[in-house]
Scaffold this active site. Structure first.
Site, PDB file in Angstrom:
ATOM      1  N   ARG A   1      -8.984   4.780  -3.185  1.00  0.00           N
ATOM      2  CA  ARG A   1     -10.215   4.496  -2.444  1.00  0.00           C
ATOM      3  C   ARG A   1     -10.224   5.306  -1.137  1.00  0.00           C
ATOM      4  O   ARG A   1      -9.201   5.398  -0.456  1.00  0.00           O
ATOM      5  CB  ARG A   1     -10.264   2.998  -2.147  1.00  0.00           C
ATOM      6  CG  ARG A   1     -11.513   2.531  -1.427  1.00  0.00           C
ATOM      7  CD  ARG A   1     -11.377   1.070  -1.050  1.00  0.00           C
ATOM      8  NE  ARG A   1     -11.440   0.193  -2.208  1.00  0.00           N
ATOM      9  CZ  ARG A   1     -10.683  -0.884  -2.383  1.00  0.00           C
ATOM     10  NH1 ARG A   1      -9.789  -1.201  -1.477  1.00  0.00           N
ATOM     11  NH2 ARG A   1     -10.816  -1.632  -3.452  1.00  0.00           N
TER      12      ARG A   1
ATOM     13  N   GLY B   1       2.288   2.302  -3.061  1.00  0.00           N
ATOM     14  CA  GLY B   1       2.293   2.823  -4.426  1.00  0.00           C
ATOM     15  C   GLY B   1       3.063   1.932  -5.374  1.00  0.00           C
ATOM     16  O   GLY B   1       3.508   2.375  -6.433  1.00  0.00           O
TER      17      GLY B   1
ATOM     18  N   HIS C   1     -10.249   6.375   2.603  1.00  0.00           N
ATOM     19  CA  HIS C   1      -9.773   5.629   3.769  1.00  0.00           C
ATOM     20  C   HIS C   1     -10.893   5.380   4.774  1.00  0.00           C
ATOM     21  O   HIS C   1     -11.832   6.162   4.894  1.00  0.00           O
ATOM     22  CB  HIS C   1      -8.646   6.401   4.460  1.00  0.00           C
ATOM     23  CG  HIS C   1      -7.328   6.241   3.790  1.00  0.00           C
ATOM     24  ND1 HIS C   1      -6.193   6.904   4.194  1.00  0.00           N
ATOM     25  CD2 HIS C   1      -6.946   5.477   2.730  1.00  0.00           C
ATOM     26  CE1 HIS C   1      -5.173   6.561   3.422  1.00  0.00           C
ATOM     27  NE2 HIS C   1      -5.607   5.699   2.528  1.00  0.00           N
TER      28      HIS C   1
ATOM     29  N   LYS D   1       0.818  -1.212   0.000  1.00  0.00           N
ATOM     30  CA  LYS D   1       0.000   0.000   0.000  1.00  0.00           C
ATOM     31  C   LYS D   1       0.857   1.269   0.000  1.00  0.00           C
ATOM     32  O   LYS D   1       0.459   2.321   0.500  1.00  0.00           O
ATOM     33  CB  LYS D   1      -0.962   0.032   1.194  1.00  0.00           C
ATOM     34  CG  LYS D   1      -1.874  -1.174   1.306  1.00  0.00           C
ATOM     35  CD  LYS D   1      -2.624  -1.457   0.006  1.00  0.00           C
ATOM     36  CE  LYS D   1      -3.592  -0.364  -0.399  1.00  0.00           C
ATOM     37  NZ  LYS D   1      -4.271  -0.645  -1.684  1.00  0.00           N
TER      38      LYS D   1
END
Length: 305
Positions: free
Chosen positions: A270, A64, A272, A62
């Site tokens: 998305r 990138g 959080h 998570k």
């Protein structure tokens, strides 16, 4: 009898003619006869090979990694493994050996760089030595972001997956805080302790073989981070600012190449999962010392909470 002899001679003549044509094609590399588009693509395909990666994006989860992989794939000298392979961190895969690992790689031409990414590699203790055994000269890319934000993104992905399968999942604050204090046993928290995981890699690989990409900067302005990655990978500068455009609907940069645009899938960016301001402050306070240790190891700092 005469007709049988004539027929045999005709068959022999036909075979000699076909043999002569085949020999001419072999000597000329097949250029003496027209080649259809399908056979042309087949020849091009056969000229390539599946090669072990010369560079691996090792993490963080998570952070990138998918964005970095897709952006590097804009470079004409780069081919990427489309799926996360999990070769070095999943025992079932590792037991299959390097031949299996190579078979998961894209076909490349001589001189092209194969890149694989599996963010689970970074936090897996057994992986650094296994990667070294595969290729001590492999180049490693580590993309990091604010560890508190990374943790929340990590939780959000798990939550989404659980909800999709209609399975219950605890609120983040319940998992993160125990009796008023941050719970150090929470797995997503442990993945954000970058200094602990990096220390294992530096026991095996020299610091100059690990390039750190600023994941927050990559989201805000991709090109400078991609230019640094090109230099680290010894690639000629081929990626330009024109390869990126900001998508106001999605809220992040998308890619442009050869007139085609590509945006990361809907799971990227998305929203959080919620976390109270008080809990977030506790989280930032918890990461203050681990972040400082990581900055010292890297010889650089980041604007994290």
């Amino acid at each position: 009898m005469l007709w049988t002899v004539i027929l045999a001679l005709l068959v022999l003549l036909l075979l000699q003619t076909q043999l002569s044509v085949c020999l001419r094609e072999l000597r000329s590399g097949g250029s003496s006869s027209p080649v259809s588009s399908s056979s042309s693509s087949s020849s091009s395909y056969n000229a390539t090979q599946q090669r072990l990666p010369g560079a691996i994006i090792i993490g963080v989860r998570k952070g990138g990694t998918r964005a970095l992989l897709e952006m590097l794939n804009l470079h004409p000298d780069v081919e990427v493994a489309k799926a996360e392979v999990h070769y070095f961190n999943v025992e079932e895969h590792y037991r299959r050996g390097l031949a299996w690992y190579r078979a998961q790689m894209p076909f490349t031409l001589p001189g092209q760089l194969t890149v694989e990414k599996t963010p689970g590699y970074f936090a897996s203790p057994q992986v650094p030595a296994r990667v070294w055994d595969m290729n001590p000269a492999v180049r490693l890319l580590l993309i990091v972001r604010d560890p508190a934000e990374r943790l929340i993104s990590d939780y959000t992905q798990v939550l989404h997956n659980r909800l999709t399968r209609h399975k219950p999942y605890q609120p983040l604050e319940e998992l993160l805080i125990n009796k008023g204090h941050i719970d150090p046993g929470y797995k997503a928290l442990q993945r954000s302790l970058y200094h602990q995981h990096l220390a294992r890699w530096l026991e095996v690989f020299p610091r100059e073989q690990i390039h750190v990409v600023d994941g927050d900067a990559l989201i805000q302005d991709p090109f400078p981070e991609l230019r640094k990655a090109e230099r680290f990978l010894d690639l000629p500068p081929r990626i330009s600012p024109n390869n990126f455009y900001y998508n106001t609907t999605k809220g992040f940069f998308c890619l442009l190449s050869a007139g085609h645009d590509k945006c990361l899938d809907e799971s990227k960016g998305r929203p959080h999962a919620p976390l109270s301001t008080q809990a977030f402050k506790k989280l930032c306070g918890y990461f203050r010392k681990p972040n400082k240790l990581f900055f010292e190891m890297m010889g650089r700092s980041f604007s994290w909470c």
